[in-house]
Scaffold this motif. Structure first.
Motif, PDB file in Angstrom:
ATOM      1  N   LEU A   1       0.846  -1.186   0.000  1.00  0.00           N
ATOM      2  CA  LEU A   1       0.000   0.000   0.000  1.00  0.00           C
ATOM      3  C   LEU A   1       0.888   1.244   0.000  1.00  0.00           C
ATOM      4  CD1 LEU A   1      -2.866  -0.819   2.529  1.00  0.00           C
ATOM      5  CD2 LEU A   1      -2.722  -1.297   0.088  1.00  0.00           C
ATOM      6  N   VAL A   2       0.525   2.206  -0.835  1.00  0.00           N
ATOM      7  CA  VAL A   2       1.284   3.458  -0.946  1.00  0.00           C
ATOM      8  C   VAL A   2       0.426   4.581  -0.383  1.00  0.00           C
ATOM      9  CG1 VAL A   2       2.444   5.063  -2.492  1.00  0.00           C
ATOM     10  CG2 VAL A   2       2.467   2.613  -2.997  1.00  0.00           C
ATOM     11  N   PHE A   3       0.953   5.331   0.598  1.00  0.00           N
ATOM     12  CA  PHE A   3       0.275   6.469   1.223  1.00  0.00           C
ATOM     13  C   PHE A   3       0.974   7.749   0.776  1.00  0.00           C
ATOM     14  CE2 PHE A   3      -0.344   2.791   3.815  1.00  0.00           C
ATOM     15  CZ  PHE A   3      -1.618   2.898   4.360  1.00  0.00           C
ATOM     16  N   SER A   4       0.225   8.708   0.276  1.00  0.00           N
ATOM     17  CA  SER A   4       0.838   9.948  -0.207  1.00  0.00           C
ATOM     18  C   SER A   4      -0.075  11.128   0.086  1.00  0.00           C
ATOM     19  CB  SER A   4       1.130   9.861  -1.706  1.00  0.00           C
ATOM     20  OG  SER A   4      -0.049   9.615  -2.436  1.00  0.00           O
ATOM     21  N   LEU A   5       0.568  12.268   0.432  1.00  0.00           N
ATOM     22  CA  LEU A   5      -0.136  13.525   0.705  1.00  0.00           C
ATOM     23  C   LEU A   5       0.828  14.665   0.446  1.00  0.00           C
ATOM     24  CD1 LEU A   5      -2.678  14.990   1.827  1.00  0.00           C
ATOM     25  CD2 LEU A   5      -1.645  14.809   4.106  1.00  0.00           C
ATOM     26  N   HIS A   6       0.328  15.740  -0.147  1.00  0.00           N
ATOM     27  CA  HIS A   6       1.163  16.893  -0.479  1.00  0.00           C
ATOM     28  C   HIS A   6       1.886  17.406   0.770  1.00  0.00           C
ATOM     29  CE1 HIS A   6       2.576  20.402  -2.544  1.00  0.00           C
ATOM     30  NE2 HIS A   6       1.933  21.219  -1.718  1.00  0.00           N
ATOM     31  N   ASN A   7       3.174  17.694   0.620  1.00  0.00           N
ATOM     32  CA  ASN A   7       4.046  18.203   1.682  1.00  0.00           C
ATOM     33  C   ASN A   7       4.421  17.148   2.718  1.00  0.00           C
ATOM     34  OD1 ASN A   7       4.252  20.730   0.568  1.00  0.00           O
ATOM     35  ND2 ASN A   7       2.746  21.680   1.921  1.00  0.00           N
ATOM     36  N   TYR A   8       4.095  15.868   2.441  1.00  0.00           N
ATOM     37  CA  TYR A   8       4.504  14.780   3.322  1.00  0.00           C
ATOM     38  C   TYR A   8       5.272  13.745   2.505  1.00  0.00           C
ATOM     39  CZ  TYR A   8       1.555  16.536   7.080  1.00  0.00           C
ATOM     40  OH  TYR A   8       1.010  17.306   8.072  1.00  0.00           O
ATOM     41  N   LEU A   9       6.187  13.053   3.172  1.00  0.00           N
ATOM     42  CA  LEU A   9       6.942  12.008   2.498  1.00  0.00           C
ATOM     43  C   LEU A   9       6.047  10.808   2.223  1.00  0.00           C
ATOM     44  CD1 LEU A   9      10.259  12.078   4.584  1.00  0.00           C
ATOM     45  CD2 LEU A   9       9.941  12.896   2.245  1.00  0.00           C
ATOM     46  N   PRO A  10       6.038  10.287   0.979  1.00  0.00           N
ATOM     47  CA  PRO A  10       5.248   9.081   0.693  1.00  0.00           C
ATOM     48  C   PRO A  10       5.725   7.912   1.553  1.00  0.00           C
ATOM     49  CG  PRO A  10       6.018  10.147  -1.321  1.00  0.00           C
ATOM     50  CD  PRO A  10       6.749  10.792  -0.203  1.00  0.00           C
ATOM     51  N   LEU A  11       4.811   6.969   1.799  1.00  0.00           N
ATOM     52  CA  LEU A  11       5.132   5.825   2.639  1.00  0.00           C
ATOM     53  C   LEU A  11       4.569   4.566   2.003  1.00  0.00           C
ATOM     54  CD1 LEU A  11       6.260   4.787   5.397  1.00  0.00           C
ATOM     55  CD2 LEU A  11       3.944   5.090   6.299  1.00  0.00           C
ATOM     56  N   GLU A  12       5.361   3.506   1.981  1.00  0.00           N
ATOM     57  CA  GLU A  12       4.912   2.214   1.474  1.00  0.00           C
ATOM     58  C   GLU A  12       4.923   1.195   2.607  1.00  0.00           C
ATOM     59  OE1 GLU A  12       7.173   0.989  -1.877  1.00  0.00           O
ATOM     60  OE2 GLU A  12       6.678   2.736  -3.114  1.00  0.00           O
ATOM     61  N   LYS A  13       3.831   0.430   2.720  1.00  0.00           N
ATOM     62  CA  LYS A  13       3.731  -0.593   3.761  1.00  0.00           C
ATOM     63  C   LYS A  13       3.211  -1.890   3.137  1.00  0.00           C
ATOM     64  CE  LYS A  13       2.356   0.318   7.907  1.00  0.00           C
ATOM     65  NZ  LYS A  13       3.626   0.225   8.663  1.00  0.00           N
ATOM     66  N   THR A  14       3.804  -2.966   3.525  1.00  0.00           N
ATOM     67  CA  THR A  14       3.397  -4.284   3.030  1.00  0.00           C
ATOM     68  C   THR A  14       2.311  -4.864   3.924  1.00  0.00           C
ATOM     69  OG1 THR A  14       5.618  -4.668   2.171  1.00  0.00           O
ATOM     70  CG2 THR A  14       4.216  -6.602   2.452  1.00  0.00           C
ATOM     71  N   VAL A  15       1.303  -5.467   3.310  1.00  0.00           N
ATOM     72  CA  VAL A  15       0.192  -6.060   4.063  1.00  0.00           C
ATOM     73  C   VAL A  15       0.663  -7.382   4.669  1.00  0.00           C
ATOM     74  CG1 VAL A  15      -2.161  -6.952   3.937  1.00  0.00           C
ATOM     75  CG2 VAL A  15      -1.494  -4.987   2.541  1.00  0.00           C
ATOM     76  N   GLU A  16       0.832  -7.356   5.994  1.00  0.00           N
ATOM     77  CA  GLU A  16       1.232  -8.574   6.699  1.00  0.00           C
ATOM     78  C   GLU A  16       0.189  -8.997   7.718  1.00  0.00           C
ATOM     79  OE1 GLU A  16       4.980  -7.562   8.333  1.00  0.00           O
ATOM     80  OE2 GLU A  16       6.067  -7.702   6.421  1.00  0.00           O
ATOM     81  N   GLN A  17      -0.661  -8.080   8.152  1.00  0.00           N
ATOM     82  CA  GLN A  17      -1.729  -8.394   9.097  1.00  0.00           C
ATOM     83  C   GLN A  17      -2.917  -7.480   8.818  1.00  0.00           C
ATOM     84  OE1 GLN A  17      -2.381  -5.852  11.458  1.00  0.00           O
ATOM     85  NE2 GLN A  17      -0.638  -4.586  10.883  1.00  0.00           N
ATOM     86  N   PHE A  18      -4.084  -7.908   9.240  1.00  0.00           N
ATOM     87  CA  PHE A  18      -5.319  -7.196   8.908  1.00  0.00           C
ATOM     88  C   PHE A  18      -5.944  -6.538  10.129  1.00  0.00           C
ATOM     89  CE2 PHE A  18      -4.692 -10.341   5.585  1.00  0.00           C
ATOM     90  CZ  PHE A  18      -4.889  -9.584   4.433  1.00  0.00           C
ATOM     91  N   THR A  19      -5.213  -6.449  11.218  1.00  0.00           N
ATOM     92  CA  THR A  19      -5.688  -5.689  12.372  1.00  0.00           C
ATOM     93  C   THR A  19      -5.618  -4.195  12.046  1.00  0.00           C
ATOM     94  OG1 THR A  19      -3.447  -5.709  13.275  1.00  0.00           O
ATOM     95  CG2 THR A  19      -4.951  -7.455  13.999  1.00  0.00           C
TER      96      THR A  19
END
Length: 1016
Positions: free
Chosen positions: A101-119
């Motif tokens: 999953l890729v998280f992105s927002l203007h003026n923030y550093l993008p972040l990538e996280k791998t799905v390992e748990q569904f909590t």
């Protein structure tokens, strides 16, 4: 039936009938497998297998303070499913285990996280320190970045927090084009930072209040630092706008849950570099050599030299390394900072508490029950509170307080360091054999005694600032109209307590034969003084009223600002000075493509005659973003904006103390006849100048802003030209015949030309983010007119030379033989000998005199620059700052220029080992040695000019954010540990000492520190 059941399950995700299905705006796309490849029972089983691997992920996205982030884009990296966070930062998305999953927002550093748990997930986004800000500060306002016409540069909190410094100028050093920062000392609480903006001394404005002291601001409370560099940016300052301005905007509260941030930092400080004194043996043999050069007998016998060389007589022939005797190579500092912010719509708050403790580098002793070191302690508190009184009226109250305590030995830090500079290693022992302080009739101030036995002095400084702002939204009158009133009071008080005392020193008199040695006493062990006095008291009151109008008419944008202000200033016991003025600014844009801006001020001060007290200061600017034109529109080009500004500003910094009024002062006494009674008299002081006025500057700025590849690459190039005129000078033909001191008059003209370049690149590769930015500034200040007497030769003229150019003689190496001396021009009244400096006879008259004096500094433009590198990967981040200056030349201080100062009593240093002798004549780097002042070698000349250019590894920081899974257990938003180093490496052609501290005051410090920042 079984097939029907399977197919029914496969349809449920698309119809939204399953529990936990996501909302319509966040619904993921479903990838269907081609039926031509899978049919019947086998296809159904495959689809069922795929569905069992896909589940719904829920969570929230927050910033490092725990504030929910809205509209964060979330997508599956290898698919089409996507969603955004809601107003509470919550999200839902379906993904397979192992997906990214890729998280992105203007003026923030993008972040990538791998799905390992569904909590439920908690995702923290970090601010991007080099994001293209969509707004910037200017005088009395904030404006969208795309509408910028003025010349300015800005730093925000993420960039400032990467550097460790106790002074705001230490944070911005090397980061802003056009801003040159310099540091002359490392003394705790008195680092002697200075700043020039395009070669001038800018005015400091804190939260809209002008001319506040730089040291009152704690780095942790700053939201942004903005430099205003051209006439359009400073026109509203009027009579105080010619030198540019530095705007500091402090942080404010937010609407939302309370945020708490705490930072603890400790470190070790060590001196960067210093001159290296000679040991007693080398000192003594060079001293004898200097005496021989001067035709005098030796001062030290061979047995003396042997005793120092073999260290066989530590009391009769001492060899004291004074630096190690009184200086600690490592000193500690500690800093603790607590920030609280939050609030609701009706009231928002920001509170900052900061404590700093810096240890001095002098050694101390347990015999004292009081501190004798050069320690520094500082306490700062700031409270910024914003109120929403009703729908139309808002207010803010800003309170600031600082308490600082500076301690030093009773002999004073500057005196002790000066004596350390001049005292030879063989002058006297630290402690005599009987335990008394060593000394002689020539050296009565034992250095160890000055640091430990001279008592102490303490200086207390108290600063208080209070701002009140009321803003009224006049939307009911007409949309976009508002008014604001401001009142700010600042006061500072400094008090010094003197508890110094004197001490006696003793000189060993060896006994002859079996006689007992005796001691001669010099000075007395005095009682401790106990006095106090105020050394500084200032009070400033600033008031301002503003009226603004902001409106968008279709494609046309309009922003109008009017203000009137008064700055009343009382400094010490002086009569109050005030600055009074009104100003306005009009900004217009069409589709953010074409921009036009006008600004003007009418202002003055009471330090000028009534008929010359006020003046007009207009400026104009325009901008054109060609990237928005159809003929230049391209996906890879985000901005291509041309900017141009021109205007006139004023400079009242040299107004003087009512210099337009004639005053009288006490004169020498006189007697009548043979009377023993004297009568005091008065005499005229400096001659008044009833035509006194301010200096003026005509400033032009041309700029090009470019951005490429979705703003990953940005470049700004600015070219400026400033004509400074009506500068205050004394007439060149002034004479002492009248017995009066001539006044300053508005005569001089200078010119400043330069270029500022800024470039930055930022990008990422997966979870690895990186950036690089740099700035380069070049400028040259030239004297266009200087009122000077007509000179016989052109090389004697100050006009046409760089400002503050030093004049002296041009060296031509060292005399090698008596034959060379007889065939060369010589100074009047002095007969050179081999090893003396040879000077050029510029007018070929056979002698060296005032007609051979010329500029001795290279006339090269000033160059200063900085470069920042940084990256982050997962929880790690690194930042590196390089800062440097080129074409920097200075006249070296008395230490490098003179050997055996103080009429032959002073120290000698390692660089004196390169002196001229017949044996090393071809490789000598220093003239022949002599005792005291040599009227030939020690005169002003380019022989003593040194290239003090340098490049520093100014700052390096390595940080690590603790994993979120660990922080959740202790209910923390973030926790970051960091290692920081400041002034780690310096590269310079000047090797004898630190290039920024060539006069050798308190050494600039290298700082290694570690810290922890937690936020919850």
């Amino acid at each position: 039936m079984r097939n029907f059941h399977v197919r029914f399950l496969l349809l449920l995700p698309c119809t939204g009938l399953l529990p936990g299905s996501i909302s319509a705006h966040a619904r993921p796309a479903v990838h269907r497998m081609p039926e031509t490849h899978r049919t019947g029972h086998h296809a159904a089983v495959a689809r069922l297998h795929t569905w069992q691997q896909t589940e719904t992920i829920t969570g929230e996205v927050i910033d490092v303070y725990g504030k929910p982030l809205t509209d964060v884009a979330i997508r599956i990296k290898s698919g089409d499913a996507a969603t955004v966070t809601d107003t509470e930062g919550k999200f839902r998305i379906r993904a397979e285990r192992g997906a990214t999953l890729v998280f992105s927002l203007h003026n923030y550093l993008p972040l990538e996280k791998t799905v390992e748990q569904f909590t439920p997930w908690k995702v923290v986004l970090q601010e991007n320190p080099h994001a293209a800000e969509n707004s910037y500060h200017l005088l009395n306002d904030v404006q969208p970045r795309q509408l910028q016409v003025q010349s300015s540069g800005e730093l925000r909190t993420p960039e400032l927090s990467k550097t460790t410094s106790n002074h705001i100028l230490g944070l911005i050093n090397g980061r802003l084009a056009g801003a040159r920062i310099f540091q002359g000392s490392g003394e705790p609480g008195n680092e002697a930072f200075g700043m020039q903006l395009r070669g001038m001394d800018p005015i400091l404005i804190v939260d809209g209040n002008p001319d506040r002291p730089m040291m009152i601001v704690n780095p942790e409370e700053i939201e942004s630092v903005t430099v205003l560099k051209d006439a359009l940016a400073t026109a509203m300052l009027g009579i105080r706008g010619a030198n540019g301005a530095v705007l500091i905007t402090t942080r404010r509260g937010h609407e939302g849950p309370q945020r708490i941030s705490f930072t603890a930092q400790s470190g070790i400080q060590t001196p960067v570099n210093r001159f290296k004194p000679l040991g007693a043996y080398d000192y003594a043999r060079l001293y004898n050599e200097a005496l021989a050069n001067d035709g005098k007998p030796a001062a030290y016998t061979q047995s003396d030299l042997d005793a120092w060389k073999n260290k066989t007589d530590p009391y009769g022939h001492p060899d004291v390394d004074w630096w190690n005797q009184i200086i600690r190579e490592r000193t500690a500092f500690h800093r603790f900072d607590l920030t609280l912010s939050g609030g609701r719509k009706v009231a928002r708050y920001f509170v900052n508490l900061d404590y700093l403790q810096q240890g001095g580098m002098f050694k101390s002793a347990d015999i004292n029950k009081y501190k004798t070191n050069a320690d520094y302690n500082r306490y700062i508190v700031r409270s910024n509170v914003d109120f929403g009184l009703n729908r139309s009226i808002s207010a803010s109250v800003n309170l600031f307080g600082r308490i600082q305590t500076e301690n030093q030995p009773g002999a004073q830090t500057i005196t002790t360091l000066s004596n350390l500079l001049f005292t030879p290693n063989n002058a006297y022992p630290v402690i005599n054999q009987d335990g008394s302080l060593g000394g002689t009739n020539l050296w009565t101030n034992n250095l160890y005694g000055q640091t430990v036995h001279s008592g102490y002095r303490t200086q207390f400084t108290r600063d208080l600032n209070a701002d009140v702002n009321v803003r009224i939204n006049l939307q009911d009158v007409t949309p976009g109209l508002w008014a604001k009133a401001t009142a700010s009071f600042f006061t500072t008080f400094t008090e010094q307590i003197n508890r110094s005392k004197s001490f006696a020193v003793y000189q060993l008199i060896p006994g002859k034969g079996d006689a007992t040695p005796s001691y001669l006493k010099f000075g007395n062990d005095g009682d401790m003084a106990n006095s106090t006095g105020s050394t500084s008291t200032n009070r400033f009151l600033y008031t301002e009223a503003q009226l603004g109008y902001t409106r968008q008419y279709g494609a046309h944008g309009l922003n109008i600002l009017l203000n009137a202000s008064k700055d009343n200033r009382i400094t010490g016991n002086q009569v109050p000075q005030y600055f009074l003025g009104s100003a306005g600014r009009i900004q217009y844009n069409y589709r953010e493509k074409y921009m036009l801006e006008l600004a003007m001020s009418y202002s003055g001060t009471n330090r000028y005659p009534k008929n010359k007290r006020y003046g007009w200061f207009p400026a104009i600017g325009a901008g054109w973003d060609l990237a928005k034109e159809n003929f230049l529109r391209a996906d890879w080009l985000n901005q291509f904006k041309l900017r141009a500004t021109y205007g006139t500003t004023g400079d009242a910094s040299d107004a003087g103390y009512y210099a337009y009024l004639q005053y009288y002062q006490g004169g020498s006494g006189y007697n009548f006849g043979n009377s023993a009674t004297g009568f005091s008299g008065v005499r005229e002081g400096i001659q008044a100048n009833p035509q006194l006025s301010w200096a003026r500057s005509n400033m032009m700025n041309l700029a090009l802003d470019m951005a490429f590849f979705d703003r990953k690459l940005s470049v700004t190039i600015e070219r400026y030209h400033t004509k400074m005129y009506d500068l205050l000078q004394t007439r060149g033909d002034a004479t002492l015949v009248s017995g009066l001191t001539y006044p300053l008059e508005n005569l001089g003209i200078n010119r400043v030309r330069g270029i500022d370049i800024t470039a930055a690149w930022q990008s990422q590769a997966g979870s690895f983010h990186y950036y690089i930015s740099g700035n380069l500034s070049m400028l040259k200040k030239t004297v266009v007119f200087n009122d000077e007497v007509p000179n016989r030769y052109a090389w004697m003229n100050r006009t046409g030379q760089p400002v503050n150019t030093a004049f002296g003689y041009l060296s031509d190496g060292l005399f090698q033989t008596t034959e060379e001396i007889s065939n060369s021009a010589k100074p009047f009244g002095y007969q050179p000998i081999p090893g003396d400096i040879k000077y050029k006879d510029l007018n070929n008259d056979g002698k060296i005199d005032q007609y051979d004096m010329a500029p001795i500094m290279p006339g090269k433009p000033q160059v200063f620059y900085g470069a920042t590198f940084g990256c982050s990967w997962k929880n790690f981040d690194v930042s590196v700052l390089l800062q440097g200056v080129a074409n920097r030349y200075e006249t070296v201080g008395v230490v490098t220029r003179w050997e055996f100062q103080l009429n032959g009593l002073g120290q000698a240093y390692e660089h004196h080992l390169g002196r001229w002798t017949p044996e090393n004549a071809a490789t000598a780097t220093y003239p022949r040695l002599s005792i005291g002042t040599n009227i030939n070698n020690h005169r002003s000349s380019d022989y003593w000019i040194r290239n003090t250019s340098y490049i520093r590894l100014k700052n390096v920081e390595l940080g690590y954010n603790l994993p979120a899974s660990l922080l959740r257990r202790v209910k923390l938003a973030t926790a970051r540990v960091f290692l920081n180093g400041t002034n780690l490496l310096t590269f310079s052609p000047f090797k004898d000492a630190d290039p920024e501290n060539i006069v050798w005051g308190y050494p600039i410090q290298k700082v290694m520190s570690a810290g922890l920042t937690i936020k919850f």
